[in-house]
Scaffold this motif. Structure first.
Motif, PDB file in Angstrom:
ATOM      1  N   THR A   1       6.168   3.494 -12.533  1.00  0.00           N
ATOM      2  CA  THR A   1       7.514   4.089 -12.546  1.00  0.00           C
ATOM      3  C   THR A   1       7.837   4.719 -11.200  1.00  0.00           C
ATOM      4  OG1 THR A   1       7.382   4.527 -14.921  1.00  0.00           O
ATOM      5  CG2 THR A   1       8.961   5.823 -13.654  1.00  0.00           C
ATOM      6  N   MET A   2       6.892   5.457 -10.649  1.00  0.00           N
ATOM      7  CA  MET A   2       7.112   6.102  -9.358  1.00  0.00           C
ATOM      8  C   MET A   2       7.330   5.065  -8.265  1.00  0.00           C
ATOM      9  SD  MET A   2       7.249   9.207  -8.125  1.00  0.00           S
ATOM     10  CE  MET A   2       6.232  10.240  -9.207  1.00  0.00           C
ATOM     11  N   ALA A   3       6.521   4.018  -8.253  1.00  0.00           N
ATOM     12  CA  ALA A   3       6.646   2.995  -7.220  1.00  0.00           C
ATOM     13  C   ALA A   3       7.970   2.253  -7.334  1.00  0.00           C
ATOM     14  CB  ALA A   3       5.473   2.013  -7.315  1.00  0.00           C
ATOM     15  N   LYS A   4       8.392   1.912  -8.537  1.00  0.00           N
ATOM     16  CA  LYS A   4       9.648   1.176  -8.722  1.00  0.00           C
ATOM     17  C   LYS A   4      10.851   2.028  -8.342  1.00  0.00           C
ATOM     18  CE  LYS A   4       9.921  -1.480 -12.406  1.00  0.00           C
ATOM     19  NZ  LYS A   4       9.807  -1.954 -13.811  1.00  0.00           N
ATOM     20  N   LEU A   5      10.784   3.320  -8.620  1.00  0.00           N
ATOM     21  CA  LEU A   5      11.873   4.199  -8.196  1.00  0.00           C
ATOM     22  C   LEU A   5      11.913   4.312  -6.674  1.00  0.00           C
ATOM     23  CD1 LEU A   5      11.568   7.084 -10.820  1.00  0.00           C
ATOM     24  CD2 LEU A   5      13.450   5.452 -10.630  1.00  0.00           C
ATOM     25  N   ALA A   6      10.761   4.469  -6.055  1.00  0.00           N
ATOM     26  CA  ALA A   6      10.712   4.657  -4.606  1.00  0.00           C
ATOM     27  C   ALA A   6      11.165   3.419  -3.853  1.00  0.00           C
ATOM     28  CB  ALA A   6       9.294   5.046  -4.176  1.00  0.00           C
ATOM     29  N   VAL A   7      10.857   2.240  -4.393  1.00  0.00           N
ATOM     30  CA  VAL A   7      11.204   1.003  -3.701  1.00  0.00           C
ATOM     31  C   VAL A   7      12.592   0.511  -4.089  1.00  0.00           C
ATOM     32  CG1 VAL A   7      10.375  -0.729  -5.349  1.00  0.00           C
ATOM     33  CG2 VAL A   7      10.065  -1.100  -2.875  1.00  0.00           C
ATOM     34  N   ASP A   8      13.279   1.267  -4.945  1.00  0.00           N
ATOM     35  CA  ASP A   8      14.644   0.959  -5.383  1.00  0.00           C
ATOM     36  C   ASP A   8      14.700  -0.342  -6.179  1.00  0.00           C
ATOM     37  OD1 ASP A   8      17.297   1.466  -5.745  1.00  0.00           O
ATOM     38  OD2 ASP A   8      17.953   0.602  -3.847  1.00  0.00           O
ATOM     39  N   SER A   9      13.763  -0.482  -7.116  1.00  0.00           N
ATOM     40  CA  SER A   9      13.812  -1.628  -8.036  1.00  0.00           C
ATOM     41  C   SER A   9      13.575  -1.161  -9.468  1.00  0.00           C
ATOM     42  CB  SER A   9      12.773  -2.680  -7.638  1.00  0.00           C
ATOM     43  OG  SER A   9      11.462  -2.132  -7.723  1.00  0.00           O
TER      44      SER A   9
ATOM     45  N   PHE B   1       0.827  -1.209   0.000  1.00  0.00           N
ATOM     46  CA  PHE B   1       0.000   0.000   0.000  1.00  0.00           C
ATOM     47  C   PHE B   1       0.861   1.259   0.000  1.00  0.00           C
ATOM     48  CE2 PHE B   1      -1.991   3.435   2.419  1.00  0.00           C
ATOM     49  CZ  PHE B   1      -3.133   3.643   1.679  1.00  0.00           C
ATOM     50  N   THR B   2       1.929   1.255   0.782  1.00  0.00           N
ATOM     51  CA  THR B   2       2.768   2.447   0.903  1.00  0.00           C
ATOM     52  C   THR B   2       3.401   2.821  -0.415  1.00  0.00           C
ATOM     53  OG1 THR B   2       3.239   1.965   3.226  1.00  0.00           O
ATOM     54  CG2 THR B   2       4.754   3.437   2.092  1.00  0.00           C
ATOM     55  N   TYR B   3       3.967   1.830  -1.122  1.00  0.00           N
ATOM     56  CA  TYR B   3       4.740   2.140  -2.320  1.00  0.00           C
ATOM     57  C   TYR B   3       3.921   2.126  -3.604  1.00  0.00           C
ATOM     58  CZ  TYR B   3       8.943   1.985   0.493  1.00  0.00           C
ATOM     59  OH  TYR B   3       9.904   2.260   1.435  1.00  0.00           O
ATOM     60  N   THR B   4       2.756   1.518  -3.605  1.00  0.00           N
ATOM     61  CA  THR B   4       1.949   1.494  -4.823  1.00  0.00           C
ATOM     62  C   THR B   4       0.773   2.458  -4.779  1.00  0.00           C
ATOM     63  OG1 THR B   4       0.557  -0.327  -3.997  1.00  0.00           O
ATOM     64  CG2 THR B   4       2.542  -0.917  -5.233  1.00  0.00           C
ATOM     65  N   VAL B   5       0.412   2.936  -3.609  1.00  0.00           N
ATOM     66  CA  VAL B   5      -0.731   3.842  -3.488  1.00  0.00           C
ATOM     67  C   VAL B   5      -0.333   5.165  -2.836  1.00  0.00           C
ATOM     68  CG1 VAL B   5      -3.039   4.170  -2.535  1.00  0.00           C
ATOM     69  CG2 VAL B   5      -2.363   1.928  -3.388  1.00  0.00           C
ATOM     70  N   LEU B   6       0.220   5.090  -1.619  1.00  0.00           N
ATOM     71  CA  LEU B   6       0.458   6.303  -0.841  1.00  0.00           C
ATOM     72  C   LEU B   6       1.487   7.220  -1.496  1.00  0.00           C
ATOM     73  CD1 LEU B   6      -0.099   7.921   1.723  1.00  0.00           C
ATOM     74  CD2 LEU B   6       1.706   6.616   2.859  1.00  0.00           C
ATOM     75  N   ILE B   7       2.661   6.692  -1.823  1.00  0.00           N
ATOM     76  CA  ILE B   7       3.727   7.533  -2.381  1.00  0.00           C
ATOM     77  C   ILE B   7       3.347   8.086  -3.756  1.00  0.00           C
ATOM     78  CG2 ILE B   7       6.093   7.484  -3.259  1.00  0.00           C
ATOM     79  CD1 ILE B   7       6.845   5.746  -0.908  1.00  0.00           C
ATOM     80  N   PRO B   8       2.840   7.268  -4.712  1.00  0.00           N
ATOM     81  CA  PRO B   8       2.404   7.873  -5.979  1.00  0.00           C
ATOM     82  C   PRO B   8       1.317   8.926  -5.794  1.00  0.00           C
ATOM     83  CG  PRO B   8       2.653   5.506  -6.237  1.00  0.00           C
ATOM     84  CD  PRO B   8       2.787   5.786  -4.770  1.00  0.00           C
ATOM     85  N   LEU B   9       0.411   8.701  -4.857  1.00  0.00           N
ATOM     86  CA  LEU B   9      -0.653   9.682  -4.621  1.00  0.00           C
ATOM     87  C   LEU B   9      -0.079  11.009  -4.146  1.00  0.00           C
ATOM     88  CD1 LEU B   9      -3.699  10.334  -4.378  1.00  0.00           C
ATOM     89  CD2 LEU B   9      -3.583   9.487  -2.032  1.00  0.00           C
ATOM     90  N   LEU B  10       0.832  10.955  -3.183  1.00  0.00           N
ATOM     91  CA  LEU B  10       1.419  12.183  -2.651  1.00  0.00           C
ATOM     92  C   LEU B  10       2.255  12.914  -3.697  1.00  0.00           C
ATOM     93  CD1 LEU B  10       2.537  11.122   0.940  1.00  0.00           C
ATOM     94  CD2 LEU B  10       0.774  12.782   0.350  1.00  0.00           C
ATOM     95  N   LEU B  11       2.946  12.187  -4.551  1.00  0.00           N
ATOM     96  CA  LEU B  11       3.858  12.818  -5.498  1.00  0.00           C
ATOM     97  C   LEU B  11       3.197  13.195  -6.822  1.00  0.00           C
ATOM     98  CD1 LEU B  11       7.082  10.685  -4.912  1.00  0.00           C
ATOM     99  CD2 LEU B  11       6.365  12.808  -3.816  1.00  0.00           C
ATOM    100  N   PHE B  12       2.038  12.626  -7.125  1.00  0.00           N
ATOM    101  CA  PHE B  12       1.344  13.005  -8.360  1.00  0.00           C
ATOM    102  C   PHE B  12       0.377  14.167  -8.150  1.00  0.00           C
ATOM    103  CE2 PHE B  12       2.173   8.692 -10.350  1.00  0.00           C
ATOM    104  CZ  PHE B  12       2.999   9.215 -11.326  1.00  0.00           C
ATOM    105  N   LEU B  13      -0.131  14.333  -6.941  1.00  0.00           N
ATOM    106  CA  LEU B  13      -1.091  15.409  -6.698  1.00  0.00           C
ATOM    107  C   LEU B  13      -0.497  16.801  -6.915  1.00  0.00           C
ATOM    108  CD1 LEU B  13      -3.269  14.280  -3.640  1.00  0.00           C
ATOM    109  CD2 LEU B  13      -3.992  14.719  -5.983  1.00  0.00           C
ATOM    110  N   PRO B  14       0.726  17.097  -6.418  1.00  0.00           N
ATOM    111  CA  PRO B  14       1.265  18.455  -6.618  1.00  0.00           C
ATOM    112  C   PRO B  14       1.331  18.907  -8.067  1.00  0.00           C
ATOM    113  CG  PRO B  14       2.518  17.314  -4.921  1.00  0.00           C
ATOM    114  CD  PRO B  14       1.595  16.305  -5.518  1.00  0.00           C
ATOM    115  N   PRO B  15       1.796  18.084  -9.035  1.00  0.00           N
ATOM    116  CA  PRO B  15       1.796  18.561 -10.419  1.00  0.00           C
ATOM    117  C   PRO B  15       0.408  18.906 -10.946  1.00  0.00           C
ATOM    118  CG  PRO B  15       3.244  16.657 -10.209  1.00  0.00           C
ATOM    119  CD  PRO B  15       2.491  16.775  -8.928  1.00  0.00           C
ATOM    120  N   PHE B  16      -0.583  18.077 -10.633  1.00  0.00           N
ATOM    121  CA  PHE B  16      -1.912  18.340 -11.149  1.00  0.00           C
ATOM    122  C   PHE B  16      -2.535  19.564 -10.483  1.00  0.00           C
ATOM    123  CE2 PHE B  16      -1.509  13.742 -12.122  1.00  0.00           C
ATOM    124  CZ  PHE B  16      -1.687  13.834 -13.491  1.00  0.00           C
TER     125      PHE B  16
END
Length: 362
Positions: free
Chosen positions: A319-327, A183-198
């Protein structure tokens, strides 16, 4: 000539600073930022509750009492041995099981019967589940019943594999992955980092259309500041907000024990997306000149573009999740490069478009 360019450059910065400072007066934007700040600042605490919505099975630890009846009840009892949190009681009398469920003495009622299969000589097991409705506990009961039925299906497949001409494909081994991690890396982090651009793109629409509707755009052009300088100043102010927020959210997540890897590629990715959506917002604002239709079209276009990203080899959220989780893979870095190239191209297109409409009266 250099003095003129310096003046115009300072004008862009002043416009950017003015637009950023004016955000404090936008209640909707401030509220959105506070919500993101709260989620990022208390992520380790909130992730437990949010995960229960994302994966109810992760918190389904309470015992569930299930009444089982029907001709195939023995198979269900056998399957329940792998689920100690599910307490099953077999009834030969279906009416007695129904009465206990009606009185609330059991949490669920399962009726398992053999069913003849027309396409073969064998028999299948049909299970009818009765679950109480209207409570959070009902969701947890459904989760545990689903797990029980999944175990029954797996056992039946194994028991009947001897009748097959070819051995079945072996099941992959179970992986004890934490739902909180997913949940943290596939939902929470992309949500937090995609909202500011939009949000930045939406604010860009507001800033340019308000200048047009209030007539202050002409005053800025008398400065003397060209329309291109005004648009670039607004683009600069709205674009830098998104990566700044991304860095803040990443810092707060790290403070809460949620490690985020590849910060530089992530910030570059967020910046590229911010440039793209801000460019879309400014073009719509300059073209339409009215806030409501421009905002509506911006919302529709961004949703269509983000939804259409599924055709890419890798979705931006992946892409965001894979970068955040270092994979990350080579494709992941290529996707970041592609977004950066699209952002540069979008910026050049906006510059060229604004130059064509500059002589016109908005």
């Amino acid at each position: 000539m250099s003095e003129d360019r310096s003046l115009l450059s300072d004008a862009r910065l002043r416009i950017a600073r003015r637009d950023v400072a004016s955000l404090s007066r936008e209640k909707t934007i401030v509220l959105a930022l506070l919500i993101q700040l709260f989620v990022a600042g208390f992520s380790s605490f909130l992730v437990v509750g949010l995960t229960s919505l994302y994966d109810p099975g992760s918190v389904a630890t309470s015992e569930v009492e299930v009444a089982i009846t029907g001709d195939a009840r023995a198979e269900l009892v056998e399957a329940s041995r792998e689920h100690p949190e599910t307490d099953v009681v077999a009834f030969a009398d279906a009416e007695q099981a129904q009465r206990q469920f009606d009185r609330g003495e059991v949490d669920a009622l399962l009726r398992a019967d053999y069913q003849e299969r027309e396409e073969s000589d064998g028999r299948a097991i049909g299970v009818t589940a009765t679950i109480p409705e209207g409570s959070i506990r009902s969701t947890l009961i459904v989760v545990q019943i689903r797990q029980l039925l999944g175990t029954l299906e797996r056992q039946e497949r194994l028991d009947r594999s001897f009748y097959l001409d070819e051995p079945p494909v072996p099941q992959p081994p179970e992986i004890g992955a934490s739902p909180y991690f997913g949940f943290t890396y596939t939902v929470l982090i992309p949500l937090l980092l995609f909202l500011p651009p939009f949000i930045s793109g939406s604010v860009a629409v507001d800033t340019i259309t308000e200048e047009i509707e209030r007539g202050t755009l002409e005053l800025l052009r008398v400065a003397p500041v060209s329309l291109l300088d005004i648009v670039e100043g607004k683009a600069l102010g709205m674009t830098v907000i998104a990566p700044a927020q991304a860095l803040l959210w990443i810092g707060l997540l790290s403070a809460n024990g949620i490690a985020v890897s590849n910060v530089v590629p992530i910030v570059l990715f967020v910046t590229a997306i911010s440039v793209i959506v801000v460019a879309i917002g400014l073009v719509l604002g300059v073209t339409m000149g009215r806030r409501r239709p421009a905002q509506l079209l911006y919302s529709v276009l961004t949703l269509v573009i983000f939804g259409g990203a599924v055709v890419l080899p890798e979705h931006p959220a992946t892409t965001m999740a894979k970068l955040a989780v270092d994979s990350p893979t080579t494709l992941t870095y290529a996707h970041v490069g592609l977004m950066a190239a699209v952002a540069v191209g979008g910026y050049l297109v906006v510059r060229r478009y604004v130059r064509t409409v500059e002589p016109e009266t908005l």
